[in-house]
Design a protein around this motif. Structure first.
Motif, PDB file in Angstrom:
ATOM      1  N   HIS A  51      -0.475  87.207  31.706  1.00 64.79           N
ATOM      2  CA  HIS A  51      -1.728  87.771  31.197  1.00 64.79           C
ATOM      3  C   HIS A  51      -1.522  88.365  29.803  1.00 64.79           C
ATOM      4  O   HIS A  51      -2.416  88.287  28.943  1.00 64.79           O
ATOM      5  CB  HIS A  51      -2.247  88.867  32.136  1.00 64.79           C
ATOM      6  N   HIS A  74     -14.105  94.143  35.017  1.00 62.19           N
ATOM      7  CA  HIS A  74     -13.142  93.286  35.718  1.00 62.19           C
ATOM      8  C   HIS A  74     -13.257  93.574  37.220  1.00 62.19           C
ATOM      9  O   HIS A  74     -12.840  94.624  37.691  1.00 62.19           O
ATOM     10  CB  HIS A  74     -11.733  93.606  35.210  1.00 62.19           C
ATOM     11  N   ASN A 100      -8.929  89.893  40.488  1.00 60.88           N
ATOM     12  CA  ASN A 100      -7.925  89.076  39.814  1.00 60.88           C
ATOM     13  C   ASN A 100      -7.091  88.355  40.863  1.00 60.88           C
ATOM     14  O   ASN A 100      -6.638  88.962  41.830  1.00 60.88           O
ATOM     15  CB  ASN A 100      -7.025  89.940  38.934  1.00 60.88           C
ATOM     16  N   THR A 124     -21.767  87.082  36.858  1.00 60.86           N
ATOM     17  CA  THR A 124     -20.312  87.018  36.839  1.00 60.86           C
ATOM     18  C   THR A 124     -19.859  85.665  36.301  1.00 60.86           C
ATOM     19  O   THR A 124     -20.585  84.670  36.364  1.00 60.86           O
ATOM     20  CB  THR A 124     -19.714  87.221  38.235  1.00 60.86           C
ATOM     21  N   ASP A 146     -15.814  83.452  35.667  1.00 59.28           N
ATOM     22  CA  ASP A 146     -14.371  83.477  35.865  1.00 59.28           C
ATOM     23  C   ASP A 146     -13.665  83.156  34.558  1.00 59.28           C
ATOM     24  O   ASP A 146     -13.984  82.167  33.884  1.00 59.28           O
ATOM     25  CB  ASP A 146     -13.947  82.453  36.921  1.00 59.28           C
ATOM     26  N   SER A 191      -9.654  85.679  36.676  1.00 60.90           N
ATOM     27  CA  SER A 191     -10.202  87.034  36.587  1.00 60.90           C
ATOM     28  C   SER A 191     -11.718  86.937  36.649  1.00 60.90           C
ATOM     29  O   SER A 191     -12.330  86.272  35.800  1.00 60.90           O
ATOM     30  CB  SER A 191      -9.781  87.706  35.274  1.00 60.90           C
ATOM     31  N   ARG A 192     -12.311  87.569  37.643  1.00 58.92           N
ATOM     32  CA  ARG A 192     -13.776  87.560  37.749  1.00 58.92           C
ATOM     33  C   ARG A 192     -14.340  88.736  36.973  1.00 58.92           C
ATOM     34  O   ARG A 192     -13.954  89.886  37.186  1.00 58.92           O
ATOM     35  CB  ARG A 192     -14.214  87.608  39.207  1.00 58.92           C
ATOM     36  N   MET A 193     -15.246  88.428  36.061  1.00 58.88           N
ATOM     37  CA  MET A 193     -15.811  89.429  35.169  1.00 58.88           C
ATOM     38  C   MET A 193     -17.310  89.566  35.412  1.00 58.88           C
ATOM     39  O   MET A 193     -17.996  88.574  35.683  1.00 58.88           O
ATOM     40  CB  MET A 193     -15.573  89.034  33.708  1.00 58.88           C
ATOM     41  N   ASP A 251      -4.633  95.419  24.757  1.00 62.93           N
ATOM     42  CA  ASP A 251      -5.969  95.763  25.254  1.00 62.93           C
ATOM     43  C   ASP A 251      -6.296  97.215  24.909  1.00 62.93           C
ATOM     44  O   ASP A 251      -5.970  98.130  25.666  1.00 62.93           O
ATOM     45  CB  ASP A 251      -6.041  95.536  26.765  1.00 62.93           C
ATOM     46  N   HIS A 292      -6.058 100.751  33.091  1.00 67.14           N
ATOM     47  CA  HIS A 292      -6.361  99.322  33.073  1.00 67.14           C
ATOM     48  C   HIS A 292      -6.191  98.748  34.481  1.00 67.14           C
ATOM     49  O   HIS A 292      -5.207  99.053  35.171  1.00 67.14           O
ATOM     50  CB  HIS A 292      -5.388  98.570  32.154  1.00 67.14           C
TER      51      HIS A 292
END
Length: 282
Positions: A67, A92, A95, A126, A128, A145-147, A191, A213
Protein backbone atom coordinates in the motif's frame (compact mmCIF):
# COMPACT_ATOMS: atom_id res chain seq x y z
CA UNK A 1 -9.56 -1.43 -18.52
CA UNK A 2 -6.89 0.68 -20.24
CA UNK A 3 -3.52 1.03 -18.55
CA UNK A 4 -1.16 3.99 -18.53
CA UNK A 5 2.41 3.06 -17.55
CA UNK A 6 4.46 5.78 -15.85
CA UNK A 7 8.23 6.08 -16.15
CA UNK A 8 8.64 7.02 -12.48
CA UNK A 9 6.70 7.35 -9.26
CA UNK A 10 4.53 10.51 -9.23
CA UNK A 11 5.81 13.58 -7.35
CA UNK A 12 3.49 14.10 -4.39
CA UNK A 13 3.44 17.88 -3.61
CA UNK A 14 1.39 18.92 -6.70
CA UNK A 15 -1.03 16.08 -5.97
CA UNK A 16 -1.56 17.35 -2.41
CA UNK A 17 -2.43 20.76 -3.86
CA UNK A 18 -4.79 19.21 -6.39
CA UNK A 19 -6.51 17.26 -3.57
CA UNK A 20 -6.87 20.40 -1.44
CA UNK A 21 -8.46 22.40 -4.27
CA UNK A 22 -11.12 19.89 -5.28
CA UNK A 23 -14.05 20.00 -2.86
CA UNK A 24 -17.09 19.09 -5.00
CA UNK A 25 -18.42 15.99 -6.74
CA UNK A 26 -17.98 16.43 -10.51
CA UNK A 27 -19.70 13.31 -11.87
CA UNK A 28 -20.92 9.79 -11.21
CA UNK A 29 -18.72 7.64 -13.45
CA UNK A 30 -15.34 6.16 -12.57
CA UNK A 31 -12.41 6.58 -14.98
CA UNK A 32 -11.67 3.59 -17.22
CA UNK A 33 -7.89 3.96 -17.05
CA UNK A 34 -5.53 2.49 -14.46
CA UNK A 35 -1.96 3.49 -13.64
CA UNK A 36 1.11 1.26 -13.48
CA UNK A 37 4.72 1.82 -12.56
CA UNK A 38 7.80 -0.34 -11.98
CA UNK A 39 9.65 0.39 -8.73
CA UNK A 40 12.00 -1.05 -6.14
CA UNK A 41 11.92 -1.29 -2.35
CA UNK A 42 14.13 1.21 -0.48
CA UNK A 43 15.59 -0.68 2.54
CA UNK A 44 15.84 2.48 4.69
CA UNK A 45 12.23 3.42 4.00
CA UNK A 46 11.09 -0.13 4.69
CA UNK A 47 12.96 -0.11 8.01
CA UNK A 48 11.28 3.16 8.98
CA UNK A 49 7.88 1.70 8.10
CA UNK A 50 8.55 -1.42 10.18
CA UNK A 51 9.47 0.75 13.18
CA UNK A 52 6.33 2.93 12.99
CA UNK A 53 4.02 -0.09 12.57
CA UNK A 54 5.71 -2.49 14.99
CA UNK A 55 6.92 -5.09 12.48
CA UNK A 56 10.03 -7.09 13.32
CA UNK A 57 12.95 -7.25 10.89
CA UNK A 58 12.37 -9.99 8.35
CA UNK A 59 13.27 -11.10 4.85
CA UNK A 60 9.54 -10.96 4.06
CA UNK A 61 7.73 -7.69 3.32
CA UNK A 62 4.94 -6.72 5.74
CA UNK A 63 1.58 -7.60 4.21
CA UNK A 64 0.51 -3.94 4.26
CA UNK A 65 3.71 -2.45 2.79
CA UNK A 66 2.64 -2.61 -0.88
CA UNK A 67 0.00 0.00 0.00
CA UNK A 68 2.89 2.35 0.80
CA UNK A 69 4.60 1.63 -2.51
CA UNK A 70 1.32 2.37 -4.28
CA UNK A 71 0.38 5.57 -2.45
CA UNK A 72 1.69 8.09 -4.99
CA UNK A 73 0.00 6.20 -7.84
CA UNK A 74 -3.25 6.16 -5.87
CA UNK A 75 -2.95 9.89 -5.26
CA UNK A 76 -2.46 10.59 -8.97
CA UNK A 77 -5.42 8.39 -9.89
CA UNK A 78 -7.77 9.87 -7.27
CA UNK A 79 -6.87 13.51 -8.00
CA UNK A 80 -7.03 13.21 -11.79
CA UNK A 81 -9.39 15.52 -13.66
CA UNK A 82 -11.65 12.64 -14.71
CA UNK A 83 -12.00 11.24 -11.17
CA UNK A 84 -15.44 12.43 -9.99
CA UNK A 85 -15.05 12.64 -6.20
CA UNK A 86 -12.96 14.91 -3.97
CA UNK A 87 -10.18 12.95 -2.28
CA UNK A 88 -10.47 14.85 1.00
CA UNK A 89 -13.57 13.53 2.72
CA UNK A 90 -13.46 10.01 1.30
CA UNK A 91 -14.02 7.44 4.05
CA UNK A 92 -12.14 4.14 4.09
CA UNK A 93 -14.76 1.51 5.00
CA UNK A 94 -12.84 -1.73 4.56
CA UNK A 95 -9.65 -3.27 3.26
CA UNK A 96 -8.92 -6.74 1.90
CA UNK A 97 -5.42 -8.00 1.14
CA UNK A 98 -4.56 -11.19 -0.73
CA UNK A 99 -1.02 -12.55 -0.57
CA UNK A 100 -0.68 -14.83 -3.58
CA UNK A 101 2.97 -15.76 -3.05
CA UNK A 102 5.34 -15.18 -0.15
CA UNK A 103 6.60 -11.58 -0.24
CA UNK A 104 10.25 -12.52 0.19
CA UNK A 105 13.33 -11.56 -1.85
CA UNK A 106 11.32 -8.98 -3.78
CA UNK A 107 13.25 -6.67 -6.08
CA UNK A 108 11.85 -5.02 -9.17
CA UNK A 109 8.07 -4.72 -8.76
CA UNK A 110 5.21 -3.41 -10.88
CA UNK A 111 2.47 -1.66 -8.92
CA UNK A 112 -0.94 -1.05 -10.50
CA UNK A 113 -3.94 0.95 -9.28
CA UNK A 114 -7.46 1.30 -10.64
CA UNK A 115 -11.03 1.92 -9.46
CA UNK A 116 -14.15 -0.14 -10.05
CA UNK A 117 -17.53 -1.23 -8.67
CA UNK A 118 -19.34 2.08 -8.12
CA UNK A 119 -22.39 1.32 -5.97
CA UNK A 120 -25.14 3.27 -4.15
CA UNK A 121 -24.81 3.43 -0.37
CA UNK A 122 -27.11 4.64 2.38
CA UNK A 123 -24.76 7.60 2.95
CA UNK A 124 -23.69 8.24 -0.65
CA UNK A 125 -21.74 6.00 -3.02
CA UNK A 126 -18.94 3.47 -2.63
CA UNK A 127 -16.22 2.35 -5.00
CA UNK A 128 -13.31 -0.05 -4.79
CA UNK A 129 -9.72 1.11 -5.10
CA UNK A 130 -7.81 -1.91 -6.44
CA UNK A 131 -4.05 -2.17 -5.97
CA UNK A 132 -1.87 -4.94 -7.39
CA UNK A 133 1.79 -5.90 -7.12
CA UNK A 134 3.68 -8.28 -9.39
CA UNK A 135 7.24 -9.28 -10.16
CA UNK A 136 8.84 -10.90 -13.21
CA UNK A 137 7.12 -14.20 -12.35
CA UNK A 138 3.62 -12.72 -12.16
CA UNK A 139 1.10 -11.55 -9.53
CA UNK A 140 2.32 -11.43 -5.91
CA UNK A 141 -0.23 -9.40 -3.95
CA UNK A 142 -3.51 -7.56 -4.44
CA UNK A 143 -5.78 -5.39 -2.34
CA UNK A 144 -9.25 -3.88 -2.41
CA UNK A 145 -10.03 -0.76 -0.39
CA UNK A 146 -13.71 0.16 -0.27
CA UNK A 147 -14.20 3.91 -0.15
CA UNK A 148 -17.30 5.98 0.63
CA UNK A 149 -18.08 9.39 -0.83
CA UNK A 150 -20.89 11.05 1.10
CA UNK A 151 -23.76 12.83 -0.58
CA UNK A 152 -23.56 11.16 -3.99
CA UNK A 153 -26.90 10.00 -5.43
CA UNK A 154 -26.87 6.86 -7.58
CA UNK A 155 -29.81 4.81 -8.91
CA UNK A 156 -30.30 1.25 -7.71
CA UNK A 157 -30.81 -0.65 -4.49
CA UNK A 158 -28.55 -0.05 -1.52
CA UNK A 159 -26.77 -3.25 -0.48
CA UNK A 160 -26.66 -4.30 3.17
CA UNK A 161 -22.95 -4.20 3.99
CA UNK A 162 -23.28 -4.90 7.72
CA UNK A 163 -20.60 -7.23 9.08
CA UNK A 164 -21.20 -9.38 12.16
CA UNK A 165 -18.79 -8.82 15.03
CA UNK A 166 -16.68 -11.86 15.95
CA UNK A 167 -17.28 -13.61 19.28
CA UNK A 168 -15.29 -15.92 21.52
CA UNK A 169 -11.94 -14.26 20.88
CA UNK A 170 -9.04 -14.12 23.35
CA UNK A 171 -7.07 -11.00 24.23
CA UNK A 172 -3.71 -11.21 22.49
CA UNK A 173 -2.13 -7.87 23.36
CA UNK A 174 -2.77 -4.17 23.77
CA UNK A 175 -0.87 -1.05 22.79
CA UNK A 176 -1.02 2.72 22.99
CA UNK A 177 -1.74 4.81 19.91
CA UNK A 178 0.24 7.96 20.81
CA UNK A 179 -0.80 11.49 19.93
CA UNK A 180 1.88 11.80 17.23
CA UNK A 181 1.34 8.46 15.46
CA UNK A 182 -0.65 10.12 12.67
CA UNK A 183 2.30 12.41 11.85
CA UNK A 184 4.83 9.56 12.18
CA UNK A 185 2.79 7.29 9.89
CA UNK A 186 2.29 10.15 7.42
CA UNK A 187 6.06 10.51 7.08
CA UNK A 188 6.47 6.86 5.99
CA UNK A 189 3.21 6.50 4.05
CA UNK A 190 2.87 9.89 2.36
CA UNK A 191 -0.72 10.17 3.64
CA UNK A 192 -0.90 13.67 5.14
CA UNK A 193 -4.69 13.81 5.45
CA UNK A 194 -5.35 16.59 8.02
CA UNK A 195 -7.70 14.41 10.09
CA UNK A 196 -4.67 12.34 11.18
CA UNK A 197 -2.13 15.05 11.94
CA UNK A 198 -3.34 17.08 14.93
CA UNK A 199 -6.44 17.96 16.90
CA UNK A 200 -6.45 21.42 15.30
CA UNK A 201 -6.38 20.16 11.71
CA UNK A 202 -8.82 17.35 12.49
CA UNK A 203 -11.38 19.83 13.86
CA UNK A 204 -11.51 21.53 10.46
CA UNK A 205 -13.09 18.30 9.19
CA UNK A 206 -15.47 17.71 12.09
CA UNK A 207 -13.32 15.48 14.33
CA UNK A 208 -12.77 16.52 17.97
CA UNK A 209 -9.33 14.86 17.97
CA UNK A 210 -6.90 13.51 15.40
CA UNK A 211 -7.61 9.89 14.45
CA UNK A 212 -5.22 7.09 13.52
CA UNK A 213 -4.92 6.03 9.89
CA UNK A 214 -7.01 2.94 9.22
CA UNK A 215 -4.10 1.24 7.47
CA UNK A 216 -1.85 1.95 10.46
CA UNK A 217 -4.41 0.17 12.64
CA UNK A 218 -4.37 -2.79 10.26
CA UNK A 219 -0.57 -2.82 9.95
CA UNK A 220 -0.07 -2.59 13.73
CA UNK A 221 -2.56 -5.43 14.15
CA UNK A 222 -0.81 -7.68 11.62
CA UNK A 223 2.52 -6.92 13.28
CA UNK A 224 1.05 -8.05 16.61
CA UNK A 225 -0.42 -11.20 15.07
CA UNK A 226 3.03 -12.08 13.75
CA UNK A 227 3.35 -15.86 13.40
CA UNK A 228 -0.42 -16.36 13.75
CA UNK A 229 -0.80 -15.88 10.01
CA UNK A 230 0.40 -17.93 7.02
CA UNK A 231 2.92 -16.20 4.74
CA UNK A 232 1.03 -16.87 1.49
CA UNK A 233 -2.27 -18.03 0.02
CA UNK A 234 -4.06 -15.89 2.56
CA UNK A 235 -6.76 -13.24 2.45
CA UNK A 236 -6.86 -10.73 5.31
CA UNK A 237 -9.91 -8.49 5.39
CA UNK A 238 -10.95 -5.86 7.90
CA UNK A 239 -13.86 -3.47 8.32
CA UNK A 240 -13.12 -0.10 9.91
CA UNK A 241 -15.72 0.83 12.52
CA UNK A 242 -15.27 3.71 15.00
CA UNK A 243 -12.04 5.68 14.51
CA UNK A 244 -9.17 5.43 16.99
CA UNK A 245 -8.89 8.86 18.55
CA UNK A 246 -5.39 9.99 19.45
CA UNK A 247 -3.99 9.37 21.97
CA UNK A 248 -5.66 6.18 23.24
CA UNK A 249 -5.07 2.55 24.17
CA UNK A 250 -6.48 -0.32 22.14
CA UNK A 251 -6.87 -4.05 22.75
CA UNK A 252 -6.43 -6.78 20.13
CA UNK A 253 -8.44 -9.97 20.46
CA UNK A 254 -8.04 -12.86 18.06
CA UNK A 255 -8.56 -16.53 17.34
CA UNK A 256 -5.74 -18.98 17.94
CA UNK A 257 -3.04 -19.30 15.29
CA UNK A 258 -4.48 -21.21 12.34
CA UNK A 259 -5.04 -20.98 8.59
CA UNK A 260 -8.36 -19.20 9.33
CA UNK A 261 -9.34 -16.90 12.16
CA UNK A 262 -10.92 -13.66 13.32
CA UNK A 263 -9.73 -10.47 14.99
CA UNK A 264 -11.20 -7.49 16.80
CA UNK A 265 -9.62 -4.20 17.83
CA UNK A 266 -11.37 -2.34 20.65
CA UNK A 267 -10.81 0.72 22.77
CA UNK A 268 -12.11 2.14 26.04
CA UNK A 269 -15.53 0.83 27.09
CA UNK A 270 -15.15 -1.89 24.44
CA UNK A 271 -15.79 0.55 21.60
CA UNK A 272 -15.19 -1.41 18.38
CA UNK A 273 -12.57 0.11 16.10
CA UNK A 274 -11.91 -2.69 13.62
CA UNK A 275 -13.03 -6.25 12.98
CA UNK A 276 -11.66 -8.75 10.53
CA UNK A 277 -10.78 -12.26 9.54
CA UNK A 278 -8.15 -14.21 7.64
CA UNK A 279 -8.53 -17.35 5.58
CA UNK A 280 -7.02 -19.19 2.60
CA UNK A 281 -8.42 -18.50 -0.84
CA UNK A 282 -8.58 -20.61 -3.94
Amino acid sequence: MDWHTLDSTPFLPPLYLRAALKRKVSGTALPEEGLRCWMTVDPKHLAAYRKVCGFEDSAILPATYPHILAFALQMQLLTARDFPFPLLGLIHLSNRIRILRTLGCVGYLRIGVRTQNLQPHAKGATFDLITTMEDSLGPLWEAQSRMLCRGVKLPGEVADDAVMSPTGLTELTRWKAPADIGRRYARVSGDYNPIHLSALSAKLFGFPQAIAHGLWNKARTLAALGQHLPASNIEIEVAFKKPVRLPSEVTLRSSAAASSGELQLTGANDIEHMIGRWHPFS
